[in-house]
Write a protein that holds these residues in place. Structure first.
Motif, PDB file in Angstrom:
ATOM      1  N   ASP A  86       0.785  -1.325   0.117  1.00  0.00           N
ATOM      2  CA  ASP A  86      -0.007  -0.003  -0.098  1.00  0.00           C
ATOM      3  C   ASP A  86       0.674   1.054   0.064  1.00  0.00           C
ATOM      4  OD1 ASP A  86       0.682  -0.547   2.607  1.00  0.00           O
ATOM      5  OD2 ASP A  86      -0.816   0.157   3.791  1.00  0.00           O
ATOM      6  N   ALA A  87       2.276   1.171   0.264  1.00  0.00           N
ATOM      7  CA  ALA A  87       3.099   2.341   0.048  1.00  0.00           C
ATOM      8  C   ALA A  87       4.174   1.820  -0.430  1.00  0.00           C
ATOM      9  CB  ALA A  87       3.144   2.970   1.651  1.00  0.00           C
ATOM     10  N   TYR A  88       4.382   1.493  -1.640  1.00  0.00           N
ATOM     11  CA  TYR A  88       5.664   0.789  -2.166  1.00  0.00           C
ATOM     12  C   TYR A  88       6.360   1.950  -2.969  1.00  0.00           C
ATOM     13  CZ  TYR A  88       9.034  -1.841  -4.899  1.00  0.00           C
ATOM     14  OH  TYR A  88      10.082  -2.089  -5.436  1.00  0.00           O
ATOM     15  N   GLU A  89       7.543   2.079  -2.586  1.00  0.00           N
ATOM     16  CA  GLU A  89       8.570   3.020  -3.259  1.00  0.00           C
ATOM     17  C   GLU A  89       9.120   2.535  -4.597  1.00  0.00           C
ATOM     18  OE1 GLU A  89      12.103   6.289  -2.399  1.00  0.00           O
ATOM     19  OE2 GLU A  89      11.349   5.248  -0.897  1.00  0.00           O
ATOM     20  N   THR A  90       8.644   2.976  -5.880  1.00  0.00           N
ATOM     21  CA  THR A  90       9.229   2.602  -6.915  1.00  0.00           C
ATOM     22  C   THR A  90      10.540   3.188  -7.293  1.00  0.00           C
ATOM     23  OG1 THR A  90       8.331   4.174  -8.276  1.00  0.00           O
ATOM     24  CG2 THR A  90       6.829   2.258  -7.858  1.00  0.00           C
ATOM     25  N   MET A  91      11.107   2.473  -8.266  1.00  0.00           N
ATOM     26  CA  MET A  91      12.491   2.897  -8.596  1.00  0.00           C
ATOM     27  C   MET A  91      12.510   4.675  -9.038  1.00  0.00           C
ATOM     28  SD  MET A  91      15.018   0.853  -7.889  1.00  0.00           S
ATOM     29  CE  MET A  91      16.364   0.896  -9.006  1.00  0.00           C
TER      30      MET A  91
ATOM     31  N   THR B 262       7.459  -8.302  -3.548  1.00  0.00           N
ATOM     32  CA  THR B 262       8.564  -9.028  -3.805  1.00  0.00           C
ATOM     33  C   THR B 262       8.590 -10.508  -4.279  1.00  0.00           C
ATOM     34  OG1 THR B 262       8.499 -10.071  -1.606  1.00  0.00           O
ATOM     35  CG2 THR B 262       9.381  -7.928  -1.651  1.00  0.00           C
ATOM     36  N   TRP B 263       9.458 -11.219  -5.092  1.00  0.00           N
ATOM     37  CA  TRP B 263       9.357 -12.376  -5.340  1.00  0.00           C
ATOM     38  C   TRP B 263       8.763 -13.349  -4.507  1.00  0.00           C
ATOM     39  CZ3 TRP B 263       8.392 -14.208  -9.853  1.00  0.00           C
ATOM     40  CH2 TRP B 263       8.554 -13.318 -11.066  1.00  0.00           C
ATOM     41  N   GLY B 264       9.196 -13.101  -3.033  1.00  0.00           N
ATOM     42  CA  GLY B 264       8.933 -14.081  -2.143  1.00  0.00           C
ATOM     43  C   GLY B 264       7.537 -14.261  -2.122  1.00  0.00           C
ATOM     44  N   PHE B 265       6.768 -13.006  -2.161  1.00  0.00           N
ATOM     45  CA  PHE B 265       5.185 -13.195  -2.469  1.00  0.00           C
ATOM     46  C   PHE B 265       4.740 -13.899  -3.787  1.00  0.00           C
ATOM     47  CE2 PHE B 265       1.501 -10.560  -3.876  1.00  0.00           C
ATOM     48  CZ  PHE B 265       0.582 -11.251  -3.164  1.00  0.00           C
ATOM     49  N   TRP B 266       5.361 -13.148  -5.054  1.00  0.00           N
ATOM     50  CA  TRP B 266       4.931 -13.735  -6.209  1.00  0.00           C
ATOM     51  C   TRP B 266       5.205 -15.111  -6.534  1.00  0.00           C
ATOM     52  CZ3 TRP B 266       8.154  -8.952  -8.128  1.00  0.00           C
ATOM     53  CH2 TRP B 266       7.368  -7.656  -7.860  1.00  0.00           C
ATOM     54  N   GLN B 267       6.385 -15.562  -5.919  1.00  0.00           N
ATOM     55  CA  GLN B 267       6.746 -17.142  -6.145  1.00  0.00           C
ATOM     56  C   GLN B 267       5.694 -17.850  -5.421  1.00  0.00           C
ATOM     57  OE1 GLN B 267       9.721 -19.846  -3.957  1.00  0.00           O
ATOM     58  NE2 GLN B 267      10.820 -18.620  -5.303  1.00  0.00           N
TER      59      GLN B 267
ATOM     60  N   ARG C 217       8.903   6.110  -9.881  1.00  0.00           N
ATOM     61  CA  ARG C 217       7.686   6.869 -10.017  1.00  0.00           C
ATOM     62  C   ARG C 217       7.298   7.132  -8.695  1.00  0.00           C
ATOM     63  NH1 ARG C 217       5.007   6.154 -15.789  1.00  0.00           N
ATOM     64  NH2 ARG C 217       6.878   5.546 -17.099  1.00  0.00           N
ATOM     65  N   GLY C 218       8.152   7.156  -7.864  1.00  0.00           N
ATOM     66  CA  GLY C 218       7.721   7.782  -6.443  1.00  0.00           C
ATOM     67  C   GLY C 218       7.029   6.429  -5.850  1.00  0.00           C
ATOM     68  N   VAL C 219       6.391   6.882  -4.689  1.00  0.00           N
ATOM     69  CA  VAL C 219       5.420   6.105  -3.732  1.00  0.00           C
ATOM     70  C   VAL C 219       4.151   5.731  -4.235  1.00  0.00           C
ATOM     71  CG1 VAL C 219       4.638   5.551  -1.563  1.00  0.00           C
ATOM     72  CG2 VAL C 219       7.070   6.632  -1.642  1.00  0.00           C
ATOM     73  N   HIS C 220       3.663   4.489  -4.467  1.00  0.00           N
ATOM     74  CA  HIS C 220       2.525   4.201  -4.884  1.00  0.00           C
ATOM     75  C   HIS C 220       1.549   3.269  -3.964  1.00  0.00           C
ATOM     76  CE1 HIS C 220       2.128   6.504  -8.743  1.00  0.00           C
ATOM     77  NE2 HIS C 220       3.422   6.039  -8.865  1.00  0.00           N
ATOM     78  N   ASN C 221       0.413   3.294  -3.970  1.00  0.00           N
ATOM     79  CA  ASN C 221      -0.298   2.192  -3.371  1.00  0.00           C
ATOM     80  C   ASN C 221      -0.955   1.163  -4.453  1.00  0.00           C
ATOM     81  OD1 ASN C 221      -2.388   0.721  -2.146  1.00  0.00           O
ATOM     82  ND2 ASN C 221      -3.312   2.391  -1.054  1.00  0.00           N
ATOM     83  N   PHE C 222      -0.218   0.047  -4.607  1.00  0.00           N
ATOM     84  CA  PHE C 222      -0.486  -0.909  -5.545  1.00  0.00           C
ATOM     85  C   PHE C 222      -1.768  -1.388  -5.237  1.00  0.00           C
ATOM     86  CE2 PHE C 222       3.668  -0.037  -6.764  1.00  0.00           C
ATOM     87  CZ  PHE C 222       3.862  -0.814  -8.126  1.00  0.00           C
ATOM     88  N   VAL C 223      -2.342  -1.593  -4.018  1.00  0.00           N
ATOM     89  CA  VAL C 223      -3.717  -2.083  -3.597  1.00  0.00           C
ATOM     90  C   VAL C 223      -4.669  -1.558  -4.459  1.00  0.00           C
ATOM     91  CG1 VAL C 223      -5.220  -2.967  -1.895  1.00  0.00           C
ATOM     92  CG2 VAL C 223      -2.805  -3.156  -1.645  1.00  0.00           C
ATOM     93  N   GLU C 224      -4.501  -0.238  -4.464  1.00  0.00           N
ATOM     94  CA  GLU C 224      -5.482   0.814  -5.124  1.00  0.00           C
ATOM     95  C   GLU C 224      -5.372   0.750  -6.338  1.00  0.00           C
ATOM     96  OE1 GLU C 224      -8.119   2.172  -3.782  1.00  0.00           O
ATOM     97  OE2 GLU C 224      -7.563   1.447  -1.395  1.00  0.00           O
ATOM     98  N   LEU C 225      -4.297   0.535  -6.884  1.00  0.00           N
ATOM     99  CA  LEU C 225      -4.050   0.518  -8.256  1.00  0.00           C
ATOM    100  C   LEU C 225      -4.623  -0.743  -9.114  1.00  0.00           C
ATOM    101  CD1 LEU C 225      -0.197   1.747  -8.776  1.00  0.00           C
ATOM    102  CD2 LEU C 225      -2.053   3.255  -9.151  1.00  0.00           C
TER     103      LEU C 225
END
Length: 244
Positions: free
Chosen positions: A186-191, A226-231, A193-201
């Motif tokens: 919900d507050a992920y800092e991208t490389m 992270t890949w720990g989640f996606w895997q 594009r700034g900080v974004h809430n990926f849940v809302e996106l």
């Protein structure tokens, strides 16, 4: 882990390109257990190919699905990317995106289909990606819906430029998309594009896609970007499309 999952065939390929500035692109191609050139196979095309193999363990997971779950054998193609230009290639407003989409449809697909016994219908092709790779997969499908109708998106980075293009669509009834996102994104800092809430996106993207008739399988669960989640979610995402 049982050795049978770790015994796998992964070919490394280099494909020439008229569209990509560097003139070529590296690929990794997973061949399933019992691979036989007289058969024909569904194929999964992964953005961030190196990461899907190294961190997503897609070859091991594919072996498990085929050997233990009875899923029909399939091929996986990982398309590698230079992280320095990843955003420019993967984001629909990126300076290299149009060329990357052309490379994918006009060069990559014919290359794989001329060299490997893969099926050539849209129902036998799956586009997969994480974060911006999920975004890129969706936009490749939107640009070439005659070729791609299935998308696996792991925490897709559906920024405004992506959502705006989705809004322009009127009929997405041909699209089948599997979306997952972690509740701790919900507050992920991208490389870049700034900080974004990926849940809302992802919720916004889901709403737009469903309004336009897409078939959406959507999951929110505990997890980070992270890949720990996606895997952990990759087996279910692949099975959604391949266990039919």
């Amino acid at each position: 882990m049982d050795d049978k999952y770790l015994k796998r065939t992964v070919n490394k390929e280099v494909i020439a390109s008229r569209y990509l500035p560097e003139g070529e692109r590296k690929l990794r191609v997973f061949l399933p257990p019992g691979y036989n050139e007289v058969l024909s196979y569904p194929v999964v095309y992964c953005q961030d190919g190196e990461d899907f193999f190294n961190f997503g363990r897609v070859a091991t997971i594919s072996n498990q699905l085929i050997l233990d779950e009875g899923i029909e054998p399939f091929i996986v193609v990982g398309v590698e990317v230079d992280k320095k230009v990843r955003t420019e290639e993967y984001s629909p407003d990126g300076s290299r995106h149009a060329e990357y989409v052309r490379f994918f449809a006009e060069e990559l697909i014919p290359f794989i289909e001329s060299k490997y016994p893969v099926r050539r219908d849209a129902a036998s092709r799956l586009l997969a990606g994480d974060s911006l790779g999920g975004t890129s997969s969706l936009h490749i499908a939107l640009n070439h819906r005659e070729m791609f109708t299935q998308v696996l998106s792991l925490s897709g980075a559906f920024f405004d430029c992506s959502l705006d293009l989705m809004e322009l669509e009127t009929d997405l009834s041909w699209l089948d998309i599997y979306m997952t996102v972690g509740l701790q994104e919900d507050a992920y800092e991208t490389m870049d594009r700034g900080v974004h809430n990926f849940v809302e996106l992802n919720r916004d993207a889901r709403a737009l896609l469903e309004e336009r008739g897409a078939k959406v399988s959507y999951l929110e669960r505990d997890g980070k970007h992270t890949w720990g989640f996606w895997q952990k979610d990759l087996p279910a995402g692949l099975a959604h499309f391949l266990d039919r």
